[in-house]
Design a protein around this motif. Structure first.
Motif, short mmCIF file in Angstrom:
data_model
loop_
_atom_site.label_atom_id
_atom_site.label_comp_id
_atom_site.label_asym_id
_atom_site.label_seq_id
_atom_site.Cartn_x
_atom_site.Cartn_y
_atom_site.Cartn_z
N TRP A 32 0.85 -1.20 0.00
CA TRP A 32 0.00 0.00 0.00
C TRP A 32 0.88 1.25 0.00
N PRO A 33 1.72 1.43 -1.01
CA PRO A 33 2.62 2.58 -1.02
C PRO A 33 1.89 3.92 -1.10
N MET A 34 0.63 3.90 -1.53
CA MET A 34 -0.15 5.14 -1.62
C MET A 34 -0.57 5.65 -0.25
N PHE A 35 -0.36 4.83 0.78
CA PHE A 35 -0.63 5.23 2.17
C PHE A 35 0.69 5.21 2.93
N PRO A 36 1.43 6.31 2.93
CA PRO A 36 2.76 6.31 3.54
C PRO A 36 2.75 6.06 5.04
N ASP A 37 1.59 6.15 5.69
CA ASP A 37 1.54 5.88 7.13
C ASP A 37 1.32 4.39 7.44
N THR A 38 1.30 3.55 6.40
CA THR A 38 1.07 2.13 6.64
C THR A 38 2.19 1.54 7.49
N VAL A 39 1.78 0.79 8.49
CA VAL A 39 2.72 0.07 9.36
C VAL A 39 2.77 -1.37 8.88
N TYR A 40 3.98 -1.86 8.65
CA TYR A 40 4.20 -3.24 8.22
C TYR A 40 4.96 -3.94 9.34
N ASP A 41 4.27 -4.76 10.08
CA ASP A 41 4.88 -5.52 11.16
C ASP A 41 4.73 -7.00 10.80
N LEU A 42 5.86 -7.69 10.63
CA LEU A 42 5.81 -9.07 10.18
C LEU A 42 6.96 -9.87 10.78
N ASP A 43 6.62 -10.98 11.41
CA ASP A 43 7.58 -11.95 11.92
C ASP A 43 7.38 -13.22 11.10
N GLY A 47 4.48 -19.52 13.66
CA GLY A 47 4.12 -19.00 14.97
C GLY A 47 4.26 -17.49 15.07
N GLY A 48 4.86 -16.88 14.04
CA GLY A 48 4.99 -15.43 14.01
C GLY A 48 3.65 -14.78 13.68
N ARG A 49 3.63 -13.48 13.79
CA ARG A 49 2.41 -12.73 13.49
C ARG A 49 2.73 -11.60 12.53
N TYR A 50 1.68 -11.08 11.92
CA TYR A 50 1.85 -9.91 11.07
C TYR A 50 0.66 -8.97 11.28
N ARG A 51 0.90 -7.70 10.94
CA ARG A 51 -0.15 -6.68 10.94
C ARG A 51 0.29 -5.60 9.96
N PHE A 52 -0.55 -5.36 8.96
CA PHE A 52 -0.35 -4.27 8.01
C PHE A 52 -1.56 -3.36 8.20
N GLU A 53 -1.31 -2.09 8.50
CA GLU A 53 -2.44 -1.22 8.79
C GLU A 53 -2.13 0.22 8.44
N THR A 54 -3.12 0.90 7.86
CA THR A 54 -3.02 2.32 7.53
C THR A 54 -4.13 3.08 8.23
N ALA A 55 -3.76 4.05 9.03
CA ALA A 55 -4.76 4.90 9.69
C ALA A 55 -5.45 5.78 8.67
N THR A 56 -4.69 6.29 7.69
CA THR A 56 -5.26 7.15 6.66
C THR A 56 -6.34 6.42 5.87
N GLY A 57 -6.05 5.18 5.47
CA GLY A 57 -7.02 4.39 4.73
C GLY A 57 -8.12 3.81 5.61
N GLY A 58 -7.82 3.65 6.90
CA GLY A 58 -8.80 3.11 7.82
C GLY A 58 -8.98 1.60 7.74
N PHE A 59 -7.95 0.91 7.23
CA PHE A 59 -8.08 -0.54 7.10
C PHE A 59 -6.72 -1.21 7.25
#
Length: 136
Positions: A32-43, A47-59
């Motif tokens: 989601w490069p169009m949302f520069p505030d996107t957080v990419y957290d990936l292990d 057993g690892g977890r991930y979370r990709f989230e943009t506050a600007t996009g709301g998803f």
């Protein structure tokens, strides 16, 4: 359960395509490069977890890494996020990386409820259009 299947050729070898999926700095170039505030957290290990989230996009999306078989296959659970809250899922998502000459065929199979098929297919096609343009 219905499936969404999307694939693209990536101008990278399987290891490079794997890193494009599993390194947050590489994900940021195509997910989601169009949302520069996107957080990419990936292990990216079982057993690892991930979370990709943009506050600007709301998803976003979050889940667990079930299988991390570098550079061949990544299996995740997928839960869609709507303004930080779970909105469906978890769905199984399998990503495979198959060598094709100097490129890699990346294929995602997302099992989901019928009502989610079209929106998820559109989202995966959108992301894969950018993934297919990656260069080393």
């Amino acid at each position: 359960m219905p499936e969404v299947i999307v694939e693209t050729l990536v101008p990278l070898g399987p290891d490079g395509a794997w890193e494009a999926w599993t390194r947050p700095d590489r994900l940021a170039t195509w997910w989601w490069p169009m949302f520069p505030d996107t957080v990419y957290d990936l292990d990216a290990r079982p057993g690892g977890r991930y979370r990709f989230e943009t506050a600007t996009g709301g998803f976003g999306a979050r889940g667990d890494v079930v299988v991390a078989d570098r550079p061949d296959r990544l299996v995740l659970t997928w839960t869609w996020l709507d303004h930080g809250a779970d909105d469906g899922g978890p769905d199984p998502v399998t990503v495979t990386f198959a060598p094709s000459g100097a490129e890699t065929l990346v294929r995602v199979v997302h099992e989901t409820a019928e009502e989610n098929r079209d929106p998820y297919a559109e989202g995966w096609r959108d992301c894969f259009a950018r993934l297919g343009t990656l260069v080393g």
